[in-house]
Design an enzyme around this catalytic site. Sequence first.
Site, PDB file in Angstrom:
ATOM      1  N   ASP A 196     -12.327 -14.102  37.296  1.00 10.74           N
ATOM      2  CA  ASP A 196     -12.956 -13.343  36.728  1.00 10.74           C
ATOM      3  C   ASP A 196     -12.797 -12.536  35.289  1.00 10.74           C
ATOM      4  O   ASP A 196     -11.212 -13.135  35.070  1.00 10.74           O
ATOM      5  CB  ASP A 196     -12.618 -11.426  37.359  1.00 10.74           C
ATOM      6  CG  ASP A 196     -14.272 -11.112  37.567  1.00 10.74           C
ATOM      7  OD1 ASP A 196     -14.899 -10.655  36.598  1.00 10.74           O
ATOM      8  OD2 ASP A 196     -14.000  -9.879  38.230  1.00 10.74           O
ATOM      9  N   ASP A 255     -21.788  -8.459  37.560  1.00 15.83           N
ATOM     10  CA  ASP A 255     -22.194  -7.082  38.058  1.00 15.83           C
ATOM     11  C   ASP A 255     -23.168  -6.539  38.026  1.00 15.83           C
ATOM     12  O   ASP A 255     -24.386  -5.562  37.284  1.00 15.83           O
ATOM     13  CB  ASP A 255     -21.332  -6.046  37.618  1.00 15.83           C
ATOM     14  CG  ASP A 255     -19.514  -6.395  37.557  1.00 15.83           C
ATOM     15  OD1 ASP A 255     -19.408  -7.558  38.365  1.00 15.83           O
ATOM     16  OD2 ASP A 255     -19.120  -6.042  36.529  1.00 15.83           O
ATOM     17  N   GLU A 287     -14.517 -13.016  29.362  1.00 14.00           N
ATOM     18  CA  GLU A 287     -15.269 -12.948  28.308  1.00 14.00           C
ATOM     19  C   GLU A 287     -14.274 -13.190  27.456  1.00 14.00           C
ATOM     20  O   GLU A 287     -14.838 -14.499  26.112  1.00 14.00           O
ATOM     21  CB  GLU A 287     -16.740 -12.067  28.587  1.00 14.00           C
ATOM     22  CG  GLU A 287     -17.135 -12.538  29.869  1.00 14.00           C
ATOM     23  CD  GLU A 287     -16.460 -11.731  31.392  1.00 14.00           C
ATOM     24  OE1 GLU A 287     -15.220 -11.233  31.354  1.00 14.00           O
ATOM     25  OE2 GLU A 287     -17.043 -12.063  31.807  1.00 14.00           O
TER      26      GLU A 287
HETATM   27  C1  NOJ Z   1     -15.606  -7.769  37.970  1.00 15.44           C
HETATM   28  C2  NOJ Z   1     -16.184  -8.762  39.269  1.00 15.44           C
HETATM   29  O1  NOJ Z   1     -17.744  -8.987  38.458  1.00 15.44           O
HETATM   30  C3  NOJ Z   1     -16.570  -8.056  39.747  1.00 15.44           C
HETATM   31  O2  NOJ Z   1     -17.287  -8.635  40.718  1.00 15.44           O
HETATM   32  C4  NOJ Z   1     -15.263  -7.747  40.504  1.00 15.44           C
HETATM   33  O3  NOJ Z   1     -15.505  -7.268  42.105  1.00 15.44           O
HETATM   34  C5  NOJ Z   1     -14.597  -6.483  39.870  1.00 15.44           C
HETATM   35  N1  NOJ Z   1     -14.668  -7.251  39.123  1.00 15.44           N
HETATM   36  C6  NOJ Z   1     -13.236  -6.511  40.812  1.00 15.44           C
HETATM   37  O4  NOJ Z   1     -12.288  -7.709  40.639  1.00 15.44           O
END
Ligand code: NOJ
Length: 998
Positions: free
Chosen positions: A560, A637, A563
């Site tokens: 995660d 998200d 970017e």
């Molecule tokens: C951002 C991610 O997009 C999300 O899915 C994740 O739960 C959080 N970071 C925490 O790691």
Amino acid sequence: MVTLRQWHPRWTAVFLLLALLCCLFAPVVSVKHDNFKTCDQSGFCKRNRQFADDASASSSWMSPYTLDPASVSFKNGQLDAVVLKTLKEGEEKVRLPLTITFLDSGVARVTLDEEKRAKGDVTLRHDSQARKERYNEAGNWALVGGLKPAAGAALNSEAEQGYTKVVYGKASKHQAIIRHAPFGIEFQRDGETQVKFNERGFMNVEHWRPKAEKPKEEEKKEGEEETKEEDKKSEEQGEDESTWWEETFGGNTDSKPRGPEAIALDITFPGYAHVFGIPEHATSLSLKTTRGGDNAYTEPYRLYNADVFEYEMDSPMTLYGAIPFMQAHRKGSTVGVFWLNAAETWIDVTKKRNTANPLALGVEGHTDTQTHWMSESGILDIFVFLGPKPQDLTRQYGELTGYTAMPQSFAIAYHQCRWNYVTDEDVKDVDRRFDKFNIPYDVIWLDIEYTHEKKYFTWDPLTFVNPDKMQKQLDKRERKLVAIIDPHIKNTNDYPIIDELKKKDLAVKNKDGNQYEGWCWPGSSMWIDCFNPAAIDWWKGLFKYDRFKGTAHNTFIWNDMNEPSVFNGPETTMPKDNLHHGNWEHRDVHNINGMTFHNATYQAITERKKGEVRRPFVLTRAFYSGSQRSAAMWTGDNLAEWTHLEASIPMVLNQGISGFPFAGADVGGFFGNPSKELLTRWYQAGIYYPFFRGHAHIDTRRREPYVAGSPYTEIITQALRLRYQLLPAWYTAFHEASTTGAPIIRPNFYIHPEDENGFAVDDQLYIGSTGLLAKPVTKEGADSVSVYIADDQPYYDYFDYTTYSGAGHHTIPAPLEKTPLLMQGGHVIPRRDRPRRSSGLMKYDPFTLVVVLDKDGNAAGTLYVDDGETFDYQMGAFIHRRFSFDGARQALTSSNLETGQRTVKCEKYLKTMEKVRVEKIIIVGAPKAWKDKSEVVVMQEGEKESQRRKPMPMEYYPADGKKAAYVVVRDPRIYITKGWKIDFGEKGAGHEHHGHEH
Ligand code: NOJ
């Protein structure tokens, strides 16, 4: 202080009013626009839009680029030449070396560099250690094949003056016409122009120049006057220099040691009204125009991988990943371009309607789509695809950037995630509850809280006391664990990983060459630089079982924030003047950065233990062209809102046609608490995402499928079972994607490229080549949906065989318990009908084949199966069958699609599968003539004539109103590994009626 006694009713009124106003104006969670640049705030985008506007506004505009005809040479499928950029009269021209490579596949690649920078004949400001060249290594990360030059490509000597022509492509159908002055290229197929470069003269290569530094003293003395003079000069030249040497945004200053270096080009698709692609944006499949007008955007589509908090719908704003591949579509033709550049990129889309000429009878009006591509740095490097079919594009793009990796079978089943399952006991409890409620799932996920103080590769000693035991419990039902590992490494004491990172000097550097330090989940952090081969090697070591203790063969990884997300960085990412391995600026490589990281993780998982070779599973949030080779992606998200559910369908479809089909969205919506109805509908839609995972933010309430209660839990369970039932069809679609580049879920235009009315349809989808057409419900309170049917085949309701035929919209009932799913006539759909707790437990289950007859009474389909785990399939260990029902012969046959020599691995694998039967055959749309039939004759490969079987029973169910007639054959004692034939015509049935009864 106001005490209660003093509280006056008037205050109450004021308070209530204030509260009301707050409610009215409190932002309903939405993106913080101020955190992200608009085109106007991004220096090079603003400059290039202005450049385009100036070019369009002036009738005497001449693009300053010309090709020097004397420089043209052609050898081995490649043209080399020099394009000259004219500055001012009398000034030296800027030399831009051009190559056009004509590839064997029929694709052409155009590159343009800047000689002065390429030779390093420039000086950088601020004593920068950055590289002087334009970045030319994007291909090293993105491309894996398809680069063989075409032997047949040739210069066409008949070219008129002022042009160079090259004939290339299969049967020499393609032609590149290179105009010398001003420089431009037209790509033709069969004599018709499909793609034009620099037609509008927006081409712009910001050449290197030294900054004209003014002595400080002078500046001070002459002050205002001087500035005005300067401004005037710039205005005269039509150039805005304010962002050439430095750029500030949100308190961060980019030092820009190389000055202005953008590249831009206009690309026109004449006669094409639709363009698709360039993910990732929360927008429609058919891209909207970006320079105002009805229902149009005012900002260009942006590609600059970013952690966009609470992103908004229907917007060209950038998101987490970038694939600069665009395809243009019209009836009879699909063409496209792949803009291989990893820097920040903006793309304007406009449409030009050419109305019919009233004097030219029979000449219809048409629409051109015009695009304008702008990247901040790097060389110009573009691939041009001339189709003509959508399938040609996805295949050729896949040849270049790689096909999607064949995942393990568990990876395409259901994933249960939340931020966070808080202890190992919690994980085990969730696992038990799924079983208790008989809900299938394959994978449970751990978000960042499992770590000890956000130190990756550690477990929180208080909450995850016994990860081994936890994984053993999961393994009992063949379930897996996915744990998150992000690229930021906590900068703290007592953490061996950061010590190693620092000591080995493997972190991304700041502009001064020191290890860059920024802020993310763990607080102060450093970022592994996976552009560095030594960093990848180090990373591989960290995942070995004896290093990352507590992981096992059933642990997989989620990458995660790659970017990369940097909480205190410009636009929540890294400063552009940071330095990567080889001294490339972050500016040059930004969009590739995330891919280098998940690639490294993929390699690490492959090499966890000697001799244990299983296909890795890695989920990534950031991506680029080529990410499909080593990861799955999700759309980040999203919000628990209906609009986000709706937007997920075109977004995932777009991923599919853009070469990265293993994609999904957080089921239920990440932020917020979905209503039970929304959650249910989201599961019913989520079963059609190639990557299918429920996930939720840490502040949300628990929402595992068993939480909602009756009837929601049962309905969600039914949806999950439908996914599991169709896993053989999904796996076959993944196989197709991994060998041909075809999307796993497909938009209407891809299946029906001739159907103009359906080009923009993006709210329904086909699963692979199965003919299964799903239309998820994305509206609150809906009890029906309108499904668009493109052709004249019969479409049958998956559950009760209600028939819908005729091109156009059909209303289909969709009460809460129903996911509208149709079967297009003409396919054979493989399924496994026994509900199990995980896909691993279905490995040796028998198959059901649903034969869906087309209007002529025929059907065909394929099935691909392998061990679902290892790489043995690459050595022939798989089953690949074709099932076809021939209406004239009235027989269903299974034939082997793999005709090559059987390998040892193959034999061994087939042995493990030899008892796997086809336990049921359903023929939907069965001919009426079969109504008196009760038997079929079954023959199987390897059986002698003398062993001829007795006829077997079949059941005929007549049509009932709109519900089609169907036939069921139960347990015909045939095997999935074998060739066989079921004859429906031999006894009792009339041979005279072969057609379909509707
Ligand atoms: C951002 C991610 O997009 C999300 O899915 C994740 O739960 C959080 N970071 C925490 O790691």
